[in-house]
Design an enzyme around this catalytic site. Structure first.
Site, mmCIF file in Angstrom:
data_model
loop_
_atom_site.group_PDB
_atom_site.id
_atom_site.type_symbol
_atom_site.label_atom_id
_atom_site.label_comp_id
_atom_site.label_asym_id
_atom_site.label_seq_id
_atom_site.Cartn_x
_atom_site.Cartn_y
_atom_site.Cartn_z
ATOM 1 N N VAL A 1 46.051 34.453 40.451
ATOM 2 C CA VAL A 1 45.028 35.137 39.569
ATOM 3 C C VAL A 1 45.468 35.545 38.235
ATOM 4 O O VAL A 1 44.829 35.747 37.201
ATOM 5 C CB VAL A 1 45.039 36.661 40.454
ATOM 6 C CG1 VAL A 1 44.098 37.771 39.693
ATOM 7 C CG2 VAL A 1 44.605 36.486 41.684
ATOM 8 N N CYS A 2 47.029 35.772 37.879
ATOM 9 C CA CYS A 2 47.336 35.979 36.585
ATOM 10 C C CYS A 2 47.157 34.557 35.713
ATOM 11 O O CYS A 2 46.581 34.692 34.701
ATOM 12 C CB CYS A 2 48.931 36.010 36.583
ATOM 13 S SG CYS A 2 49.174 37.830 37.491
ATOM 14 N N ALA A 3 47.436 33.249 36.271
ATOM 15 C CA ALA A 3 47.247 32.292 35.569
ATOM 16 C C ALA A 3 45.583 32.116 35.107
ATOM 17 O O ALA A 3 45.077 31.804 34.209
ATOM 18 C CB ALA A 3 47.580 31.003 36.669
#
Length: 168
Positions: A59-61
């Site tokens: 999700v961060c990526a």
């Protein structure tokens, strides 16, 4: 203190995001070349702070990729991707992905950004990392929009964050 969840399991942050209309707290974050950037370095530009636990999670990526794509269309806007990852990991990720419309900044030295912005997780499996949040600033460093994503495994509301840049 705010409560966030990871797949439904609750844990706490060190505080709450700063209020809309306030001046953003200053910070000292580390760049990919190990220099220091402060809030004052962005005076005169609109700023989107994409705050997250680690660039090495899906999700961060995705949030970094999405803001990178959207940032290429924004005038006078800097997108800062802020985590406690080492600058080397941030650089590796952006280089491998070909991301050049965002600036990665690390809070690895002392976590002071996380504490000042209330996103430092104080318990749970990701203790000391940042929770997921977005903070949008105008050219004078005044907070225009905040979102503290309560479920860390979910993406931020990109559309609303970017629309906040247009409200003057």
């Amino acid at each position: 203190m705010a409560t966030v969840t990871l797949h439904g399991t609750a844990f706490n942050t060190s505080g709450s995001l700063p209020n809309i209309g306030e001046k953003a707290p200053d910070f000292a974050l580390t760049t990919k070349d190990l220099n220091t950037k402060k809030l004052e370095d962005y005076k005169g530009s609109k700023v989107v702070m994409n705050i997250f636990p680690s660039v090495d999670t899906g999700v961060c990526a995705t949030s970094v990729r999405t803001f990178n794509q959207e940032a290429s269309e924004l005038e006078n806007t800097k997108v800062l991707c802020i985590s406690r990852d080492l600058p080397f990991a941030q650089t590796r990720f952006c280089g491998a992905e070909g991301l050049d419309n965002v600036e990665t900044l690390s809070d690895f030295k002392n976590g002071s950004f996380g504490k000042a912005y209330g996103v430092d997780m104080i318990n749970g499996p990701m203790e000391t990392l940042h929770s997921r949040a977005v903070v949008v600033l105008d050219e004078n460093g005044t907070i225009k929009y905040t979102e503290h994503i309560t479920e860390i495994a979910e993406e931020p509301n990109y559309k609303t964050a970017l629309e906040a840049l247009l409200d003057d």
